[in-house]
Write a protein that holds these residues in place. Structure first.
Motif, mmCIF file in Angstrom:
data_model
loop_
_atom_site.group_PDB
_atom_site.id
_atom_site.type_symbol
_atom_site.label_atom_id
_atom_site.label_comp_id
_atom_site.label_asym_id
_atom_site.label_seq_id
_atom_site.Cartn_x
_atom_site.Cartn_y
_atom_site.Cartn_z
ATOM 1 N N MET A 1 0.862 -1.194 0.000
ATOM 2 C CA MET A 1 0.000 0.000 0.000
ATOM 3 C C MET A 1 0.894 1.238 0.000
ATOM 4 S SD MET A 1 -3.337 0.642 2.295
ATOM 5 C CE MET A 1 -2.576 0.249 3.820
ATOM 6 N N ASN A 2 0.522 2.270 -0.747
ATOM 7 C CA ASN A 2 1.400 3.435 -0.831
ATOM 8 C C ASN A 2 1.373 4.250 0.458
ATOM 9 O OD1 ASN A 2 -0.278 6.001 -1.106
ATOM 10 N ND2 ASN A 2 -1.318 4.570 -2.443
ATOM 11 N N MET A 102 -6.527 7.401 -11.234
ATOM 12 C CA MET A 102 -6.578 6.285 -10.285
ATOM 13 C C MET A 102 -5.694 6.540 -9.075
ATOM 14 S SD MET A 102 -6.308 2.580 -12.052
ATOM 15 C CE MET A 102 -5.459 1.924 -10.641
ATOM 16 N N PRO A 104 -4.209 7.852 -5.583
ATOM 17 C CA PRO A 104 -4.945 8.100 -4.332
ATOM 18 C C PRO A 104 -4.825 9.549 -3.873
ATOM 19 C CG PRO A 104 -2.894 6.981 -3.868
ATOM 20 C CD PRO A 104 -2.948 7.132 -5.352
ATOM 21 N N SER B 82 -11.224 -0.817 -10.561
ATOM 22 C CA SER B 82 -10.202 0.248 -10.485
ATOM 23 C C SER B 82 -10.782 1.616 -10.139
ATOM 24 C CB SER B 82 -9.490 0.413 -11.827
ATOM 25 O OG SER B 82 -9.105 -0.786 -12.346
ATOM 26 N N ARG B 107 -8.372 3.414 -3.910
ATOM 27 C CA ARG B 107 -7.212 3.731 -4.765
ATOM 28 C C ARG B 107 -5.889 3.565 -4.024
ATOM 29 N NH1 ARG B 107 -10.156 8.936 -7.557
ATOM 30 N NH2 ARG B 107 -11.394 7.707 -9.023
ATOM 31 N N ARG B 108 -5.923 3.630 -2.700
ATOM 32 C CA ARG B 108 -4.690 3.433 -1.926
ATOM 33 C C ARG B 108 -4.271 1.971 -1.923
ATOM 34 N NH1 ARG B 108 -5.041 4.544 3.441
ATOM 35 N NH2 ARG B 108 -2.830 4.984 3.543
ATOM 36 N N TYR B 109 -5.236 1.090 -2.190
ATOM 37 C CA TYR B 109 -4.935 -0.352 -2.159
ATOM 38 C C TYR B 109 -4.487 -0.907 -3.507
ATOM 39 C CZ TYR B 109 -7.683 -0.304 2.185
ATOM 40 O OH TYR B 109 -8.166 -0.035 3.433
ATOM 41 N N ILE B 110 -4.909 -0.250 -4.581
ATOM 42 C CA ILE B 110 -4.793 -0.914 -5.887
ATOM 43 C C ILE B 110 -3.789 -0.247 -6.828
ATOM 44 C CG2 ILE B 110 -7.161 -1.777 -5.856
ATOM 45 C CD1 ILE B 110 -7.889 0.572 -7.731
ATOM 46 N N ASN B 111 -3.408 -0.979 -7.854
ATOM 47 C CA ASN B 111 -2.783 -0.406 -9.033
ATOM 48 C C ASN B 111 -3.114 -1.318 -10.202
ATOM 49 O OD1 ASN B 111 -1.268 1.320 -10.724
ATOM 50 N ND2 ASN B 111 0.010 1.855 -8.964
ATOM 51 N N ARG B 112 -2.920 -0.828 -11.384
ATOM 52 C CA ARG B 112 -3.409 -1.554 -12.554
ATOM 53 C C ARG B 112 -2.412 -1.469 -13.701
ATOM 54 N NH1 ARG B 112 -6.801 1.640 -16.316
ATOM 55 N NH2 ARG B 112 -7.512 0.262 -17.959
ATOM 56 N N PRO B 186 1.156 -2.156 -4.392
ATOM 57 C CA PRO B 186 -0.288 -2.287 -4.155
ATOM 58 C C PRO B 186 -0.618 -3.619 -3.493
ATOM 59 C CG PRO B 186 0.211 -2.750 -6.451
ATOM 60 C CD PRO B 186 1.503 -2.331 -5.807
ATOM 61 N N VAL B 187 -1.656 -3.617 -2.666
ATOM 62 C CA VAL B 187 -2.055 -4.896 -2.057
ATOM 63 C C VAL B 187 -3.018 -5.642 -2.974
ATOM 64 C CG1 VAL B 187 -1.588 -4.476 0.369
ATOM 65 C CG2 VAL B 187 -3.676 -3.576 -0.621
#
Lengths: 274, 291
Positions: A1-2, A102, A104, B82, B107-112, B186-187
């Protein structure tokens, strides 16, 4: 997580700076075109200035400065509009908008970054242009209150950013035509704000629009500072009007952009292909 | 294992412009002319259902594959997870957060990684990665170090990191896209055809890396792919989507068993796919590219 903590102002500022640095990098790769565009802006301002030179000798300096200040301010406004709208349009063309949106960060942070870049870039271009026309027309700025003029530009930036945010929705929903459509905004402002003429010459039914255009107050204050050396105290009513317009136009512009973004996310217009 | 991604009864449809004259060419010449004018001014729209009532859970640390022909709704589903598309109905949650209501947290958890490696093509890999690091709130130096380590692992030559991306091959661009996504740790990782356009060695490198990320960081992965071998190798479970609907969801082995014929021969995943989607290999090869 960032690492970005929700609501961390420093984190958001850094995130917003990403847009400033990205646009700077893009300019570095297009330096030739930047020089061409700056020359174009200088030539435009010189053309407008020569209209003033063509008149009688009496009041020449004031007349040229009146016209040139209009051209410079118009150049600044155009850059501000163009950079805000173009940032979104460019992302739509490259297909990066999905990636950027996308991230955050609240959308306000993204737009803040875009606007900070637009103001900084616009100011640099205006200063280059002002230097060029001052040398070309041998204009005396001895009486001018340059600090007051710059303060006016800074105060007007808020309102112009609000308008830019509203205009940025157009390339968001239409990458092909949206960017050009932002010129409609500019054309209306050019018409009603007295960029090259006094608003008193406008027909009575158009004149009320000049009261709500931030460019009217910006031009009046900037010209007072440059032509008459008006002090900040004398500029205060116009500066307050600009801040008030900014306080109204920024949330309105952001609200319009949010509606546009939600529309794009409902209809799938953020994607380029695939 | 707890559910990392939950999708319940998700639906998404789009309006597509259709020329009225294509639908009805009958009538007098005047009527057809009127229709053409009406088309020009206001083209009629038809509703296309891209995702129809799709439900599934993805467990934490799972690699969940979505297989489907072009235009079957895979990318639409990925975009909804997403936060880039708002579902018409149903709910999509990532680690308990709703993709519409809690967009910023999701959005803090993901990336694509999308099939199209989208970048500022005039900028170099370094400049694009630095932008991404700042955008995601990372220290740019730290982000770059991480990204460059990932690029090295994927066989991306260090001499190319400062070259404009427009001068790099599609495969190299795709590697930068993968490094960009993984740099933010990303988680939940959404991979939309990540290996399309890569040579076999690079494809293998990416696949190994995805497995490694899952094993070392417990990252949850959703992977859409056309590569059946890749799906078989990477995925714990696979959903087959056809015309916006899930027509099967199970482990690769169970899918093969379900589609086995009486002679005891266990089909490969490609045969399973053709059987479940009712398509022949020829149709698969000749269909359009729009999703």
């Amino acid at each position: 997580m960032n690492d970005m903590k929700p609501g961390s102002v420093v984190g958001y500022m850094k995130s917003g700076y990403a847009l400033v640095q990205r646009n700077y990098n893009l300019i570095k790769h297009e330096m030739g075109w930047e020089i061409v565009n700056t020359i174009y802006q200088v030539v435009n301002a010189l053309t407008i200035g020569f209209i003033g030179v063509a008149g009688p000798q009496e009041g020449l300096n004031e007349r040229v400065l009146f016209l040139v200040s209009g051209a410079l301010l118009w150049g600044f406004l155009s850059i501000l509009f163009h950079e805000v709208a173009e940032s979104v349009a460019w992302e739509r063309w490259e297909g990066t908008i999905e990636y950027s949106f996308m991230a955050p960060q609240p959308r306000g942070v993204y737009m803040f970054g875009v606007c900070m870049w637009a103001i900084a870039y616009g100011l640099v271009r205006v200063v280059i242009c002002l230097t060029a026309v001052t040398l070309a027309f041998n204009i005396s700025l001895a009486e001018a209150n340059l600090g007051g003029a710059l303060l006016t530009l800074a105060a007007s930036s808020l309102a112009f950013i609000g308008m830019g945010l509203a205009a940025a929705v157009l390339p968001l929903i239409s990458p092909e035509k949206g960017s050009q459509a932002t010129h409609i905004f500019q054309a209306v402002v050019l018409l009603v704000s007295g960029v090259y003429y006094d608003v008193a010459v406008l027909p009575a039914w158009v004149r009320p629009l000049s009261y709500i255009s931030p460019a009217t107050y910006t031009l009046r204050a900037a010209r007072a500072a440059l032509l008459e050396g008006a002090s900040v105290r004398m500029l205060l009513p116009d500066l307050l009007a600009l801040v008030l317009l900014g306080a109204i136009l920024i949330p309105v512009g952001f609200w319009i952009f949010s509606i546009g973004e939600n529309y794009a996310m409902r209809t799938g217009k953020l994607k380029r292909t695939g | 294992m707890t559910a990392a991604i939950q999708c319940y009864h998700a639906c998404k449809s789009f309006k597509e412009s259709v020329r009225k004259t294509e639908k009805a060419e009958a009538g007098s010449r005047d009527r057809r002319a009127h229709r053409r004018i009406a088309d020009f001014i206001l083209p009629s729209k038809v509703t296309v259902e891209a995702v129809k009532d799709v439900s599934f859970d993805v467990k934490r640390g799972e690699i969940f594959g979505i297989l489907g022909p072009n235009g079957s709704g895979k990318s639409t589903l990925i975009r909804m997870i997403s936060t880039l598309l708002i579902p018409d109905s149903g709910t999509v949650r990532v680690f308990g957060k709703d993709v519409v209501e809690d967009r910023l947290e999701v959005r803090r958890y993901i990336n694509r990684v999308s099939v199209e490696a989208a970048f500022f093509k005039r900028l170099s890999a370094t400049e694009n990665l630095e932008y991404a690091a700042r955008l995601y709130g990372l220290d740019p130096k730290e982000g770059l170090l991480k990204a460059k380590a990932i690029l090295a692992r994927l066989g991306f030559p260090n001499s190319k990191v400062d070259v404009s991306l427009e001068n790099l091959s599609r495969g190299m661009q795709q590697k930068v896209a993968i490094a960009r996504a993984l740099m933010t740790a990303p988680v939940a990782l959404l991979l939309d055809e990540p290996t399309t356009g890569l040579d076999p060695v690079s494809k293998r490198d990416v696949q190994d890396f995805v497995l490694d990320v899952r094993n070392t960081h417990d990252t949850t992965v959703i992977l859409t792919t056309h590569d059946m071998e890749e799906a078989d190798r990477l995925c714990d479970r696979i959903a087959v989507i056809h015309d916006g609907e899930f027509v099967a969801l199970d482990t690769p082995e169970n899918l093969k068993r379900q589609c086995a014929n009486g002679n005891g021969h266990l089909p490969n995943l490609e045969e399973v796919f053709f059987r479940l989607t009712g398509r022949s290999p020829n149709e698969w090869e000749t269909e359009g590219e729009d999703e």
